[in-house]
Design an enzyme around this catalytic site. Structure first.
Site, PDB file in Angstrom:
ATOM      1  N   TYR A  79     -74.464 -83.316  74.662  1.00 38.14           N
ATOM      2  CA  TYR A  79     -74.475 -83.286  73.200  1.00 38.14           C
ATOM      3  C   TYR A  79     -73.845 -84.548  72.615  1.00 38.14           C
ATOM      4  CZ  TYR A  79     -69.753 -81.280  73.997  1.00 38.14           C
ATOM      5  OH  TYR A  79     -68.462 -81.041  74.417  1.00 38.14           O
ATOM      6  N   HIS A  96     -67.977 -71.689  69.195  1.00 40.98           N
ATOM      7  CA  HIS A  96     -66.993 -72.600  68.596  1.00 40.98           C
ATOM      8  C   HIS A  96     -67.598 -73.290  67.372  1.00 40.98           C
ATOM      9  CE1 HIS A  96     -65.124 -72.971  72.888  1.00 40.98           C
ATOM     10  NE2 HIS A  96     -64.823 -71.822  72.301  1.00 40.98           N
TER      11      HIS A  96
END
Length: 472
Positions: free
Chosen positions: A129, A66
């Site tokens: 993240y 992505h």
């Protein structure tokens, strides 16, 4: 704890960070993100706003490639992964790949436009993240098939045995037409002399001004609803050339309000937006923030205390202070701007052509700043990665009075320099005030020291050389 270490990769901006993990019989401890230390090893100050955790129960889970429109700093809380990255940005490295097996001692900084994917190598792996923008509904971005033959990622667990979502199984193959474009540039105050010059150098930039026209969108920075609706997250750079420059009119009731709106409130709004959205803000300032009492040599230096005289000057000084609060900013402080439009040089040229012999003040001294020189200096600051802060910029050469500049224009227009007589600022002001018009105090020395911009490798072009080209 000691500093982490940084390793570059074949994908520009994608870097591997080896963390200082401390292990004992209880487990481990690490500073997963420590801003001061990360900046010290060379990571960008990307301003994370959200922390996400993706827990993966089973070995073999494989997350799709992505290409999200924000920067990411990825690491593991538990487990191991095989990470894979593909450069999906427009440019020479489109399609470049990098792979790495990661455990909890490794982190990776992923710049905007680089496709990110991973395959889980241990059960109960927690992937975490940081990102520097918030997810928004309706935002689309490129994805890439995990088995794309062009990038040919060598997955440790064959994709036929992996756990992959239906969406990721149907991602497209590599297509240059879907490459992610870089963030854009926005020119504020695009209809002015400097705004037009900036657009000539940045023809793909978006443009706004207080009023619409010539492909420019209307945007009032004092209109909170309009500001909130504008897509600031789309920009990497905002060039603020907007200003209220009617120095004398600023001394009136209406002018005072307009000057503060354009020169102080607008820049303060842009500084706040720069903090929120991470763009670099370039703001163009004025010699008027000083009172003109500095020695002619070297002239006003960047860190001289501000000492504005009139309303216009005070509003510009306030704008400088506000912009200084933006983390990534350049204040380009300049003087006596000349570009495409009505200005002193064009006025003198017209008077020379009409046979008029004007009287021009001879006790105000400074340097002309042609708009193409301001554009060149701005580009130089970015190209060289100059430290953020304030830089004086004008053309070079010896400082000149307004009368001397008028005489230079007359000579280049076929008239004698003697056709331009001199007068003092005081005498000129008396004439203006006698007619019932406002008059703002002027700094008598507007010369700016150019040593700081020179220290970055930029050499200003002599003002008279630039004047020859401009009049030609």
């Amino acid at each position: 704890m000691s500093l982490p270490s940084l390793e570059t990769t074949a994908i520009p901006g994608l870097v591997v960070v080896r963390l200082d993990r401390r292990d004992d019989d209880r487990g481990f401890f690490k500073e997963n993100w420590q801003r001061e230390k990360m900046l010290a090893i060379g990571l960008p100050d990307f301003g994370p706003v959200q922390n996400n955790v993706s827990f993966n129960s089973d070995r073999g889970v494989t997350r799709g490639i992505h290409t999200e429109p924000w920067d990411k700093f990825i690491s593991l809380a538990t487990g191991r992964i095989f990470g894979a990255w593909v450069d999906m940005r427009q440019g020479d490295t489109f399609g470049a790949t990098f792979t790495l097996e990661m455990d909890t001692s490794v982190a990776v900084f992923v710049p905007r436009g680089v496709g990110n994917s991973y395959q889980v190598l241990e059960d109960a792996t927690a992937y975490t993240y940081l990102v520097n923008d918030h997810w928004r509904p309706g935002v689309t971005y490129p994805a890439l098939a995990l088995g794309d033959p062009t990038v040919a990622i060598d997955w440790p667990i064959p994709l036929s045995e992996a756990i992959i979502s239906e969406k990721d199984q149907n991602s497209p193959t590599l297509d240059p037409s879907t490459a992610m474009a870089p963030k854009k540039t926005l020119i504020v105050g695009a209809l002015g002399q400097l705004g037009r010059a900036l657009f000539a150098a940045h023809p793909d930039a978006d443009r706004v001004d207080l009023f619409a026209g010539e492909g420019v969108t209307a945007l009032d920075l004092t209109d909170s609803a309009a500001v909130a609706a504008w897509p600031w997250h789309q920009y990497a750079v905002v060039l603020n050339a907007a200003a209220y420059t009617a120095v004398d009119a600023a001394e009136t009731t209406e002018g005072r309000v307009a000057a503060w709106a354009a020169n102080a409130t607008g820049p303060a709004t842009l500084a706040r937006l720069a903090r929120e959205h991470g763009f670099t803000l370039v703001h163009y300032s004025s010699d008027y923030v000083f009172d003109g009492t500095a020695p002619l040599d070297p002239g006003h230096v960047e860190d001289e205390p501000l000492s504005p005289l009139g309303v216009y000057a005070q509003s510009k000084a306030a704008g400088d202070l506000a912009v200084g609060l933006a983390p990534r900013h350049y204040v380009v402080r300049t003087s006596w701007v000349i570009g495409d439009g009505k200005n002193f040089v064009r006025t003198m040229q017209a008077l020379a052509d009409k046979g008029v012999s004007p009287s021009v003040v001879d006790d105000q001294v400074g340097r002309l700043a042609f708009t193409d020189e301001l554009v060149r200096a701005t580009r130089h600051l970015f190209d060289t990665g100059a430290a953020f802060g304030t830089y004086n910029v004008s053309n070079g050469g010896a400082p000149m009075s307004w009368r001397e500049i008028a005489q230079a224009v007359f000579e280049r227009s076929g008239r004698s320099a003697d056709d331009v007589s001199g007068t003092s600022t005081t005498a000129y002001a008396e004439g203006v005030l006698a007619q019932g018009n406002p008059f703002a105090p002027r700094p008598l020395n507007s010369a700016l020291s150019l040593e700081k911009i020179r220290a970055t490798g930029f050499e200003p072009q002599d003002a008279l050389v630039a004047l020859d080209r401009y009049l030609a």
